[in-house]
Write a protein that holds these residues in place. Structure first.
Motif, mmCIF file in Angstrom:
data_model
loop_
_atom_site.group_PDB
_atom_site.id
_atom_site.type_symbol
_atom_site.label_atom_id
_atom_site.label_comp_id
_atom_site.label_asym_id
_atom_site.label_seq_id
_atom_site.Cartn_x
_atom_site.Cartn_y
_atom_site.Cartn_z
ATOM 1 N N SER A 1 1.187 -0.771 -0.061
ATOM 2 C CA SER A 1 -0.169 -0.025 -0.064
ATOM 3 C C SER A 1 0.514 1.145 0.495
ATOM 4 C CB SER A 1 -0.775 0.288 1.103
ATOM 5 O OG SER A 1 -1.608 -0.822 1.446
ATOM 6 N N ILE A 2 1.956 1.104 0.466
ATOM 7 C CA ILE A 2 2.949 2.264 0.538
ATOM 8 C C ILE A 2 2.998 2.500 -0.458
ATOM 9 C CG2 ILE A 2 4.915 3.489 1.894
ATOM 10 C CD1 ILE A 2 4.135 1.860 4.206
ATOM 11 N N ALA A 3 4.095 1.580 -0.931
ATOM 12 C CA ALA A 3 4.750 1.275 -2.539
ATOM 13 C C ALA A 3 3.487 2.038 -3.466
ATOM 14 C CB ALA A 3 5.184 0.278 -3.095
ATOM 15 N N SER A 4 2.468 1.748 -3.221
ATOM 16 C CA SER A 4 1.035 2.485 -4.160
ATOM 17 C C SER A 4 1.293 3.657 -3.869
ATOM 18 C CB SER A 4 -0.351 1.486 -3.790
ATOM 19 O OG SER A 4 -0.930 2.118 -5.470
ATOM 20 N N ARG A 5 1.026 4.169 -2.994
ATOM 21 C CA ARG A 5 0.719 5.723 -2.282
ATOM 22 C C ARG A 5 1.885 6.708 -2.781
ATOM 23 N NH1 ARG A 5 -1.025 4.009 2.693
ATOM 24 N NH2 ARG A 5 0.367 4.273 3.554
ATOM 25 N N LEU A 6 2.838 6.041 -3.296
ATOM 26 C CA LEU A 6 4.036 7.079 -3.415
ATOM 27 C C LEU A 6 4.246 6.699 -5.090
ATOM 28 C CD1 LEU A 6 7.381 5.078 -0.731
ATOM 29 C CD2 LEU A 6 6.134 7.466 -0.907
ATOM 30 N N LYS A 7 3.900 5.275 -5.576
ATOM 31 C CA LYS A 7 3.762 5.831 -7.052
ATOM 32 C C LYS A 7 2.413 6.288 -7.475
ATOM 33 C CE LYS A 7 4.758 1.703 -8.767
ATOM 34 N NZ LYS A 7 4.130 0.144 -9.914
ATOM 35 N N GLN A 8 1.166 7.048 -7.047
ATOM 36 C CA GLN A 8 0.438 8.289 -7.363
ATOM 37 C C GLN A 8 1.130 8.874 -7.334
ATOM 38 O OE1 GLN A 8 -1.748 7.336 -8.694
ATOM 39 N NE2 GLN A 8 -1.373 4.724 -8.538
ATOM 40 N N GLN A 9 2.005 9.237 -5.973
ATOM 41 C CA GLN A 9 2.093 10.690 -5.629
ATOM 42 C C GLN A 9 3.353 10.823 -6.687
ATOM 43 O OE1 GLN A 9 4.049 10.385 -1.600
ATOM 44 N NE2 GLN A 9 2.332 11.047 -0.626
ATOM 45 N N GLU A 10 4.040 10.222 -6.752
ATOM 46 C CA GLU A 10 5.349 10.481 -8.287
ATOM 47 C C GLU A 10 3.716 10.714 -9.430
ATOM 48 O OE1 GLU A 10 9.168 7.950 -10.799
ATOM 49 O OE2 GLU A 10 8.006 7.107 -9.256
ATOM 50 N N LYS A 11 3.402 10.620 -9.495
ATOM 51 C CA LYS A 11 2.359 10.104 -11.271
ATOM 52 C C LYS A 11 1.635 11.674 -10.496
ATOM 53 C CE LYS A 11 1.341 5.451 -13.200
ATOM 54 N NZ LYS A 11 0.194 5.119 -12.681
ATOM 55 N N GLN A 12 1.219 11.912 -9.823
ATOM 56 C CA GLN A 12 0.991 13.124 -9.189
ATOM 57 C C GLN A 12 1.694 14.188 -9.607
ATOM 58 O OE1 GLN A 12 -1.989 13.717 -9.207
ATOM 59 N NE2 GLN A 12 -3.067 12.288 -9.006
ATOM 60 N N ARG A 13 3.040 14.951 -9.164
ATOM 61 C CA ARG A 13 4.325 15.287 -10.184
ATOM 62 C C ARG A 13 4.193 15.462 -11.042
ATOM 63 N NH1 ARG A 13 6.560 13.455 -4.900
ATOM 64 N NH2 ARG A 13 7.899 11.276 -5.804
ATOM 65 N N ALA A 14 4.240 14.099 -11.620
ATOM 66 C CA ALA A 14 4.874 14.650 -13.186
ATOM 67 C C ALA A 14 4.316 15.037 -13.975
ATOM 68 C CB ALA A 14 4.788 12.561 -13.714
ATOM 69 N N ILE A 15 1.844 15.002 -13.311
ATOM 70 C CA ILE A 15 1.343 15.598 -14.175
ATOM 71 C C ILE A 15 1.511 17.236 -14.034
ATOM 72 C CG2 ILE A 15 -1.505 16.340 -13.823
ATOM 73 C CD1 ILE A 15 -1.224 12.885 -13.694
ATOM 74 N N ARG A 16 1.970 17.691 -12.589
ATOM 75 C CA ARG A 16 1.934 18.796 -12.690
ATOM 76 C C ARG A 16 2.933 19.806 -13.302
ATOM 77 N NH1 ARG A 16 0.745 17.262 -7.057
ATOM 78 N NH2 ARG A 16 2.842 17.468 -6.572
ATOM 79 N N LEU A 17 4.020 18.919 -13.560
ATOM 80 C CA LEU A 17 5.318 19.261 -14.697
ATOM 81 C C LEU A 17 4.909 19.437 -16.214
ATOM 82 C CD1 LEU A 17 8.412 16.925 -13.693
ATOM 83 C CD2 LEU A 17 7.754 19.857 -12.989
ATOM 84 N N VAL A 18 3.931 18.797 -17.002
ATOM 85 C CA VAL A 18 3.891 18.384 -17.779
ATOM 86 C C VAL A 18 2.588 19.526 -17.983
ATOM 87 C CG1 VAL A 18 1.913 17.096 -19.653
ATOM 88 C CG2 VAL A 18 3.987 16.030 -18.439
ATOM 89 N N GLU A 19 1.611 19.777 -16.816
ATOM 90 C CA GLU A 19 1.004 20.428 -17.231
ATOM 91 C C GLU A 19 1.272 22.546 -16.980
ATOM 92 O OE1 GLU A 19 -3.568 19.125 -14.782
ATOM 93 O OE2 GLU A 19 -1.931 20.499 -13.757
ATOM 94 N N ALA A 20 2.040 22.221 -16.724
ATOM 95 C CA ALA A 20 3.432 22.998 -16.713
ATOM 96 C C ALA A 20 4.403 23.455 -17.981
ATOM 97 C CB ALA A 20 4.942 23.150 -15.377
ATOM 98 N N VAL A 21 3.977 22.542 -18.280
ATOM 99 C CA VAL A 21 4.848 22.768 -19.874
ATOM 100 C C VAL A 21 3.910 23.057 -21.089
ATOM 101 C CG1 VAL A 21 6.005 20.812 -21.592
ATOM 102 C CG2 VAL A 21 6.798 20.895 -19.306
ATOM 103 N N LEU A 22 2.768 22.011 -20.960
ATOM 104 C CA LEU A 22 1.492 22.782 -21.183
ATOM 105 C C LEU A 22 1.126 24.152 -21.120
ATOM 106 C CD1 LEU A 22 -0.690 22.053 -23.524
ATOM 107 C CD2 LEU A 22 -1.757 20.990 -21.686
ATOM 108 N N ASP A 23 0.934 25.002 -20.094
ATOM 109 C CA ASP A 23 0.973 26.096 -20.006
ATOM 110 C C ASP A 23 1.600 27.364 -21.128
ATOM 111 O OD1 ASP A 23 -1.382 28.403 -19.083
ATOM 112 O OD2 ASP A 23 0.942 28.387 -17.691
ATOM 113 N N LEU A 24 3.214 26.483 -20.865
ATOM 114 C CA LEU A 24 4.337 27.420 -21.078
ATOM 115 C C LEU A 24 4.256 27.172 -22.896
ATOM 116 C CD1 LEU A 24 6.990 29.293 -21.132
ATOM 117 C CD2 LEU A 24 8.017 26.950 -21.183
ATOM 118 N N ALA A 25 4.171 26.488 -23.061
ATOM 119 C CA ALA A 25 4.077 26.136 -25.369
ATOM 120 C C ALA A 25 2.284 27.348 -25.272
ATOM 121 C CB ALA A 25 3.569 24.880 -25.018
#
Length: 309
Positions: free
Chosen positions: A280-304
């Motif tokens: 369960s802990i590994a699953s939560r960490l993986k979900q947090q990592e995906k959320q960080r990646a999504i925020r980065l992609v959103e920043a790139v999209l807004d910049l473009a």
């Protein structure tokens, strides 16, 4: 001389069973007579004797019932162990059958390539990129790595699992990078530029990379081609032919936005695990990592979207 006859009289000696048996026992010892006669102790019910050397619990009905239950549990546990062993054997057989559809020579080359990755240690990145340039990274290579990873998981080899998992992800990323569109390759490069700390500096580098990648979209650059001298009115008036690898900003925005929508839809379907176990802990960490990646992609999209030359 007159002979006198004296009658012979015999007095019978009384023979008692005790004297008889004792005299016979002393004179003719029987070979069948045990040296130590068994001691018998009658049960309280006076129905069955207790044999010497056996515990009294042997004749306890409750004790015997518990022993029978333990024996039953032992047999059941052995049966479960046999079934588990049979299941593992079947899984190993299934893993071995995954590569049956591939030519043996190709499988041998893939295994040799993976072994070279493992031996490369710190130079594994260069080895993977070199193999990708030669076209050696294929679906079969991923399958062989996955088979080894699957076996390591069943044998609970934690260090091997971690190493093979990282290798699988790296090879898969390289394959996807080679097969990806120009927009996805640019997005991957921009995300890899992030060091995890300086967000503003990363956005500046992303803007610079976008300006160098996307062709200018202002009206002047469209009406006046490159190389045309506006003052002397000299130069080529024909628009240059578009190269095959030219990436337009609109195409980049469209593909990145579609990727974000797809990833967000998948995230909404996944329920976060609330347990405290390792999985369960590994699953939560993986979900947090995906959320960080999504925020980065959103920043790139807004910049473009808001990019200005």
């Amino acid at each position: 001389m007159e002979a006198r006859v004296f009658p012979l009289t015999c007095t019978a000696l009384p023979l008692s069973p005790a004297s008889s048996s004792s005299s016979h026992g002393r004179l003719w010892p029987s070979p069948f007579k045990p040296k130590h006669a068994p001691k018998t102790v009658l049960r309280k019910s006076k129905e069955e004797p207790l044999l010497e050397g056996l515990p009294k619990e042997y004749y306890d009905d409750e004790w015997q019932a518990r022993q029978r239950e333990k024996t039953k549990e032992l047999h059941q546990r052995r049966q479960e162990e046999d079934e588990e062993e049979e299941r593992k054997v079947e899984e190993y057989r299934e893993i071995g059958m995954r590569l049956k559809g591939y030519p043996e020579e190709d499988v041998r080359k893939a295994r040799k390539l993976i072994s070279s990755f493992i031996r490369a240690a710190e130079e594994v990145e260069e080895k993977i990129e070199e193999a990708a340039e030669k076209g050696e990274l294929t679906e079969l290579v991923l399958m062989v790595i996955w088979n080894r990873l699957d076996l390591a998981r069943r044998d609970e080899e934690k260090d091997v699992i971690r190493s093979l998992d990282l290798l699988y992800r790296r090879v898969e990323a390289e394959i996807l990078k080679r097969e990806a569109t120009p927009a996805m390759r640019l997005l991957n490069d921009l995300l890899n530029m992030h060091d995890g700390y300086d967000g503003e500096g990363w956005l500046k580098e992303c803007k610079k990379r976008m300006v160098d990648t996307f062709p200018r979209e202002d009206p002047f650059s469209i009406l006046v081609p490159e190389g045309f001298d506006i003052d002397k009115h000299q130069g080529p008036l024909r628009l240059p032919l578009e190269a095959d690898d030219v990436l337009l900003r609109v195409d980049f925005v469209r593909e990145v936005d579609a990727l974000l929508q797809e990833v967000k839809a998948e995230q909404n379907e996944v329920q976060n695990a609330q347990g405290l176990d390792a999985e369960s802990i590994a699953s939560r960490l993986k979900q947090q990592e995906k959320q960080r990646a999504i925020r980065l992609v959103e920043a790139v999209l807004d910049l473009a979207i808001n990019l200005k030359w």
